[in-house]
Write a protein that holds these residues in place. Structure first.
Motif, PDB file in Angstrom:
ATOM      1  N   LEU A  72       5.828  16.668 -54.936  1.00  0.00           N
ATOM      2  CA  LEU A  72       7.203  16.459 -54.523  1.00  0.00           C
ATOM      3  C   LEU A  72       7.435  15.013 -54.086  1.00  0.00           C
ATOM      4  CD1 LEU A  72       9.978  17.698 -53.682  1.00  0.00           C
ATOM      5  CD2 LEU A  72       8.956  18.044 -51.416  1.00  0.00           C
ATOM      6  N   TYR A  73       8.538  14.451 -54.521  1.00  0.00           N
ATOM      7  CA  TYR A  73       8.953  13.131 -54.058  1.00  0.00           C
ATOM      8  C   TYR A  73       9.761  13.328 -52.783  1.00  0.00           C
ATOM      9  CZ  TYR A  73      11.366   8.633 -53.922  1.00  0.00           C
ATOM     10  OH  TYR A  73      11.874   7.417 -53.531  1.00  0.00           O
ATOM     11  N   GLU A  74       9.198  12.966 -51.642  1.00  0.00           N
ATOM     12  CA  GLU A  74       9.739  13.358 -50.353  1.00  0.00           C
ATOM     13  C   GLU A  74      10.759  12.390 -49.764  1.00  0.00           C
ATOM     14  OE1 GLU A  74       6.652  14.123 -47.571  1.00  0.00           O
ATOM     15  OE2 GLU A  74       5.802  15.805 -48.704  1.00  0.00           O
ATOM     16  N   ARG A  75      10.722  11.154 -50.196  1.00  0.00           N
ATOM     17  CA  ARG A  75      11.510  10.122 -49.509  1.00  0.00           C
ATOM     18  C   ARG A  75      12.991  10.485 -49.375  1.00  0.00           C
ATOM     19  NH1 ARG A  75       9.969   5.583 -46.405  1.00  0.00           N
ATOM     20  NH2 ARG A  75      11.741   4.150 -46.391  1.00  0.00           N
ATOM     21  N   PRO A  76      13.701  10.781 -50.459  1.00  0.00           N
ATOM     22  CA  PRO A  76      15.132  11.099 -50.294  1.00  0.00           C
ATOM     23  C   PRO A  76      15.356  12.409 -49.539  1.00  0.00           C
ATOM     24  CG  PRO A  76      14.450  11.504 -52.558  1.00  0.00           C
ATOM     25  CD  PRO A  76      13.304  10.817 -51.888  1.00  0.00           C
ATOM     26  N   VAL A  77      14.414  13.350 -49.668  1.00  0.00           N
ATOM     27  CA  VAL A  77      14.563  14.635 -48.967  1.00  0.00           C
ATOM     28  C   VAL A  77      14.576  14.405 -47.452  1.00  0.00           C
ATOM     29  CG1 VAL A  77      13.639  16.954 -48.677  1.00  0.00           C
ATOM     30  CG2 VAL A  77      13.357  15.777 -50.858  1.00  0.00           C
ATOM     31  N   ARG A  78      13.650  13.596 -46.980  1.00  0.00           N
ATOM     32  CA  ARG A  78      13.576  13.337 -45.537  1.00  0.00           C
ATOM     33  C   ARG A  78      14.797  12.550 -45.047  1.00  0.00           C
ATOM     34  NH1 ARG A  78       8.938  14.950 -43.264  1.00  0.00           N
ATOM     35  NH2 ARG A  78       7.110  15.236 -44.614  1.00  0.00           N
ATOM     36  N   ARG A  79      15.247  11.588 -45.860  1.00  0.00           N
ATOM     37  CA  ARG A  79      16.419  10.804 -45.455  1.00  0.00           C
ATOM     38  C   ARG A  79      17.664  11.696 -45.383  1.00  0.00           C
ATOM     39  NH1 ARG A  79      16.402   5.234 -46.597  1.00  0.00           N
ATOM     40  NH2 ARG A  79      18.637   5.310 -46.092  1.00  0.00           N
ATOM     41  N   VAL A  80      17.866  12.527 -46.383  1.00  0.00           N
ATOM     42  CA  VAL A  80      19.026  13.429 -46.384  1.00  0.00           C
ATOM     43  C   VAL A  80      18.904  14.441 -45.244  1.00  0.00           C
ATOM     44  CG1 VAL A  80      20.177  15.288 -47.653  1.00  0.00           C
ATOM     45  CG2 VAL A  80      19.566  13.160 -48.828  1.00  0.00           C
ATOM     46  N   MET A 160      20.047   5.185 -57.261  1.00  0.00           N
ATOM     47  CA  MET A 160      19.438   4.970 -58.569  1.00  0.00           C
ATOM     48  C   MET A 160      17.916   4.948 -58.457  1.00  0.00           C
ATOM     49  SD  MET A 160      22.003   2.021 -60.042  1.00  0.00           S
ATOM     50  CE  MET A 160      21.068   1.853 -61.568  1.00  0.00           C
ATOM     51  N   LEU A 161      17.428   4.296 -57.416  1.00  0.00           N
ATOM     52  CA  LEU A 161      15.971   4.239 -57.217  1.00  0.00           C
ATOM     53  C   LEU A 161      15.413   5.620 -56.930  1.00  0.00           C
ATOM     54  CD1 LEU A 161      15.473   1.012 -55.036  1.00  0.00           C
ATOM     55  CD2 LEU A 161      15.085   1.297 -57.472  1.00  0.00           C
ATOM     56  N   TRP A 162      16.045   6.337 -56.007  1.00  0.00           N
ATOM     57  CA  TRP A 162      15.557   7.676 -55.675  1.00  0.00           C
ATOM     58  C   TRP A 162      15.530   8.581 -56.908  1.00  0.00           C
ATOM     59  CZ3 TRP A 162      18.866   8.465 -50.626  1.00  0.00           C
ATOM     60  CH2 TRP A 162      18.173   7.913 -49.546  1.00  0.00           C
ATOM     61  N   LYS A 196      11.503  -4.950 -53.599  1.00  0.00           N
ATOM     62  CA  LYS A 196      11.096  -4.528 -52.255  1.00  0.00           C
ATOM     63  C   LYS A 196      11.451  -3.068 -52.010  1.00  0.00           C
ATOM     64  CE  LYS A 196      11.741  -5.744 -47.382  1.00  0.00           C
ATOM     65  NZ  LYS A 196      12.453  -6.632 -46.422  1.00  0.00           N
ATOM     66  N   MET A 197      12.649  -2.668 -52.436  1.00  0.00           N
ATOM     67  CA  MET A 197      13.082  -1.286 -52.212  1.00  0.00           C
ATOM     68  C   MET A 197      12.237  -0.297 -53.005  1.00  0.00           C
ATOM     69  SD  MET A 197      17.231  -1.744 -52.147  1.00  0.00           S
ATOM     70  CE  MET A 197      17.531   0.018 -51.991  1.00  0.00           C
ATOM     71  N   ILE A 198      11.876  -0.646 -54.225  1.00  0.00           N
ATOM     72  CA  ILE A 198      11.049   0.266 -55.034  1.00  0.00           C
ATOM     73  C   ILE A 198       9.722   0.537 -54.329  1.00  0.00           C
ATOM     74  CG2 ILE A 198       9.715   0.451 -57.172  1.00  0.00           C
ATOM     75  CD1 ILE A 198      12.018  -1.054 -58.554  1.00  0.00           C
ATOM     76  N   VAL A 199       9.123  -0.511 -53.768  1.00  0.00           N
ATOM     77  CA  VAL A 199       7.857  -0.335 -53.055  1.00  0.00           C
ATOM     78  C   VAL A 199       8.074   0.480 -51.781  1.00  0.00           C
ATOM     79  CG1 VAL A 199       5.983  -1.533 -51.859  1.00  0.00           C
ATOM     80  CG2 VAL A 199       6.866  -2.445 -54.011  1.00  0.00           C
ATOM     81  N   GLU A 200       9.105   0.131 -51.013  1.00  0.00           N
ATOM     82  CA  GLU A 200       9.358   0.824 -49.753  1.00  0.00           C
ATOM     83  C   GLU A 200       9.722   2.293 -49.958  1.00  0.00           C
ATOM     84  OE1 GLU A 200      12.417  -1.470 -47.945  1.00  0.00           O
ATOM     85  OE2 GLU A 200      11.034  -2.910 -47.033  1.00  0.00           O
ATOM     86  N   GLU A 201      10.381   2.597 -51.061  1.00  0.00           N
ATOM     87  CA  GLU A 201      10.809   3.973 -51.320  1.00  0.00           C
ATOM     88  C   GLU A 201       9.754   4.793 -52.061  1.00  0.00           C
ATOM     89  OE1 GLU A 201      13.416   5.244 -49.935  1.00  0.00           O
ATOM     90  OE2 GLU A 201      13.951   3.302 -49.083  1.00  0.00           O
ATOM     91  N   GLY A 202       8.545   4.280 -52.149  1.00  0.00           N
ATOM     92  CA  GLY A 202       7.439   5.069 -52.696  1.00  0.00           C
ATOM     93  C   GLY A 202       7.363   5.106 -54.205  1.00  0.00           C
ATOM     94  N   GLY A 203       7.837   4.051 -54.875  1.00  0.00           N
ATOM     95  CA  GLY A 203       7.822   4.057 -56.329  1.00  0.00           C
ATOM     96  C   GLY A 203       6.504   3.670 -56.964  1.00  0.00           C
ATOM     97  N   VAL A 204       5.592   3.101 -56.179  1.00  0.00           N
ATOM     98  CA  VAL A 204       4.347   2.582 -56.755  1.00  0.00           C
ATOM     99  C   VAL A 204       3.421   3.716 -57.206  1.00  0.00           C
ATOM    100  CG1 VAL A 204       2.221   1.325 -56.229  1.00  0.00           C
ATOM    101  CG2 VAL A 204       4.434   0.407 -55.505  1.00  0.00           C
ATOM    102  N   GLN A 234       2.991 -11.651 -52.544  1.00  0.00           N
ATOM    103  CA  GLN A 234       1.674 -11.253 -52.048  1.00  0.00           C
ATOM    104  C   GLN A 234       1.704  -9.926 -51.298  1.00  0.00           C
ATOM    105  OE1 GLN A 234      -0.633 -13.334 -48.721  1.00  0.00           O
ATOM    106  NE2 GLN A 234      -1.692 -14.115 -50.527  1.00  0.00           N
ATOM    107  N   ASP A 235       2.727  -9.710 -50.492  1.00  0.00           N
ATOM    108  CA  ASP A 235       2.809  -8.447 -49.749  1.00  0.00           C
ATOM    109  C   ASP A 235       2.906  -7.255 -50.696  1.00  0.00           C
ATOM    110  OD1 ASP A 235       2.672  -9.734 -47.328  1.00  0.00           O
ATOM    111  OD2 ASP A 235       4.843  -9.865 -47.072  1.00  0.00           O
ATOM    112  N   ARG A 236       3.698  -7.396 -51.752  1.00  0.00           N
ATOM    113  CA  ARG A 236       3.825  -6.286 -52.696  1.00  0.00           C
ATOM    114  C   ARG A 236       2.523  -6.085 -53.484  1.00  0.00           C
ATOM    115  NH1 ARG A 236       9.155  -8.066 -52.831  1.00  0.00           N
ATOM    116  NH2 ARG A 236       8.827  -9.537 -54.538  1.00  0.00           N
TER     117      ARG A 236
END
Length: 601
Positions: A72-80, A160-162, A196-204, A234-236
């Motif tokens: 399960l992709y949890e990120r949007p579920v937890r935010r909602v 769109m990312l989610w 940055k958002m793709i990494v933060e939202e668990g896209g990797v 470098q951070d990414r």
């Protein structure tokens, strides 16, 4: 239990209970009954949708990998869920006020009418958010949604990312996962905020899983492309590496179809260029082995002396290389004999594209080796311990264009590391080593025959880095470098000056013999011409002149060029900018004075 410790199912179940509590309180209201009844209807609809979300998340979580469905992709579920929880709490607080009785009842009814409208609007938004959530959770319908949920109304990119990440991670159909991955790649290409958002939202993680699965070369290529756009910071890069990306990428590089390897090799080059820690991690995962093997495909490495003097693993590498030359896709076949990803070795389209693909692969592998070896003793040692040096020499000899240039840059970085590490220098670049001889021959050919600064500069730098390995009687080296002092490109002339300085530096055991060779090849007049040029820093030329004065100060060529005057005239300005050179200038001037030289007016 804290919010972070709760499972998704627990969070959604608590929301269902909260919605039911709101419905019950609304029915018990003693004032504003109509408004409360409207809220109860909204809460009832929200509760139904939340129950559907509980069922979907439970199904997704318990689905096994045999269905090709991911976790399960949890990120949007937890935010909602967090937003819905706030809305239900606010609604519940409002409805409970309506249970009060007494003289203040009318006051409450008047003061809360606006609140009812606000809470109703929030509940509508929550219903829309959960509906949108259901659309991306329901992978049976392909996953993903093009609609815009209220939670992302201020930032449409977030939705769109989610949606895309959810499709990559949970989509049942490979086509949907591929399309979603291409969407992520497109978004990542646009700007750094999206990256940055793709990494933060668990896209990797889903991208890495798609790259690893190998179900489709096209999907692997899309994942490689998306990751390539992400790793410009470098951070990414480190964030991606923390997801165990490095060993996964090395395995894909070794086992995938050529068109996937082309992109993965480029990904390696970019990651190691940006972050030294990841550069070393690729070394520990032995990324140099598949890179050297792929670079050497179709290149005959049959020097018997090299094979006898190298480790036993070289033989197996050469055999793999010969097998690749006979059948480039043989290593990509599954146990049942079918080609990975449906690319059969008799596919005519693949055969037509193969030469271009091979060239692109070699170019990117050479680039990756160049970046891996830069400043890295670990990677440089691994490259030189295999057939890497001989392979680089062969390609520099036979190829042209970007491939040749990348191989020259790799050699330049290898010898730069060897220059500062005597063990590597003795092991890989000893004068009687066949591989080292082959590399030197090609470097000299470039220095003697090429005119392009892009090729000359790495070749000259490489020769300079090897200065301490050449015997005093090696006469082929100094002449070409002296000739390049007169090159019309200032950068080439400067690099030739720096390289010659390494030959005549006191650190070089044969500095006196090399200094005499520079004099014999008429190097002083060329050096003086460089010093007469205006508008450029001349410190390297002056340093070389100091070394020559110290080593062969009694030379007539130096005296005729009035070197003492030049050094005395330049000493003050140079030492002011480079205090560390003060001692060298003082020694050179004093040495010439002791030899009986005098300054000319």
């Amino acid at each position: 239990m804290t919010e972070e410790e709760k499972s998704i199912q627990e969070e959604l179940t608590l929301l269902v209970l909260l919605a039911d509590r709101l419905i019950k309180s609304a029915k018990e209201a003693e004032s504003s009954k109509s408004d409360c009844a409207d809220l109860a209807k909204q809460a009832d609809l929200l509760s139904l949708k939340l129950r559907s979300a509980v069922r979907l998340t439970t199904t997704t979580t318990t689905t096994t990998t045999t269905t090709a469905q991911s976790s399960l992709y949890e990120r949007p579920v937890r935010r909602v869920a967090a937003d819905v929880s706030k809305t239900l709490e606010r609604a519940l607080t409002l409805v409970r006020k309506c249970k009060r009785s007494g003289v203040l009842r009318q006051v409450f009814a008047i003061t809360t009418s606006t609140d009812f409208r606000k809470v109703s609007s929030l509940l509508e938004s929550s219903i829309a958010d959960v509906s949108w959530l259901l659309s991306i959770l329901d992978s049976a319908e392909g996953g993903g949604s093009l609609s815009l949920p209220p939670i992302a109304s201020n930032d449409p990119i977030l939705a769109m990312l989610w949606s895309s990440i959810a499709s990559v991670q949970m989509g049942r159909l490979l086509r949907d996962r591929l399309d979603a991955t291409n969407n992520l790649a497109s978004l990542a290409r646009d700007n750094d905020r999206n990256k940055k958002m793709i990494v933060e939202e668990g896209g990797v993680v889903p991208l890495l899983k798609l790259l690893k699965d190998g179900a489709s070369p096209d999907a692997q290529m899309a994942a490689s492309t998306a990751l390539f756009y992400l790793v410009n910071d470098q951070d990414r890069v480190r964030s991606i590496a923390r997801e165990l990306a490095v060993p996964l990428i090395v395995k894909v590089l070794a086992d995938s179809p050529i068109k996937v390897q082309v992109l993965v090799a480029n990904l390696v080059a970019k990651m190691v260029e940006i972050d030294p820690e990841v550069q070393e991690e690729f070394g520990r995962q032995n990324a140099t082995r598949p890179l050297v093997t792929l670079l050497s495909m179709d290149t005959v490495l049959d020097d018997p002396k090299l094979l006898q003097s190298s480790k036993t693993s070289i033989h197996s590498l050469v055999e793999i290389n010969k097998e690749l030359a006979r059948n480039p896709f043989s290593h990509q076949s599954n146990s049942d004999g079918s080609s990975r990803g449906g690319h059969h070795k008799k596919d005519k389209d693949v055969e037509v594209e193969l030469p271009e693909l091979k060239l692109a692969l070699k170019i990117n592998c050479a680039k990756a080796l160049w970046k891996l070896s830069r400043g890295s003793l670990l990677n440089s040692r691994k490259i030189t311990e295999t057939k890497g040096l001989l392979c680089l020499a062969k390609i520099i000899d036979k190829e042209r264009g970007e491939l040749r240039s990348n191989c020259l840059m790799t050699v330049m970085e290898l010898v730069a590391v060897a220059e500062s590490n005597s063990d590597l220098r003795r092991a890989a670049f000893k004068p009687n080593s066949p591989a080292a001889k082959a590399v030197l021959e090609q470097l000299l050919i470039v220095v003697n025959e090429e005119t392009s600064p892009g090729l000359l500069i790495p070749a000259i730098k490489s020769v300079g880095s090897l200065a301490r390995t050449f015997p005093a009687k090696e006469s082929r080296i100094i002449g070409p470098l002296v000739t390049q002092l007169g090159h019309r490109n200032a950068d080439v002339a400067t690099e030739a000056t720096i390289a010659l300085s390494k030959f005549v530096s006191p650190d070089n055991f044969n500095c006196v013999e090399h200094s005499k060779a520079i004099i014999d090849f008429n190097g002083v007049p060329r050096l003086m011409n460089l010093l007469r040029a205006n508008g450029r820093d001349q410190v390297h030329e002056l340093v070389l002149l100091c070394y020559l004065a110290l080593n062969v100060g009694n030379s007539k060529a130096l005296e005729q060029a009035r070197v003492l005057n030049v050094l005395e005239g330049a000493a003050r300005s140079v030492v002011a900018q480079h205090p560390d050179l003060r001692e060298l200038f003082v020694k050179a001037v004093n040495h010439l004075s002791l030899l009986g030289w005098s300054s000319y007016p």
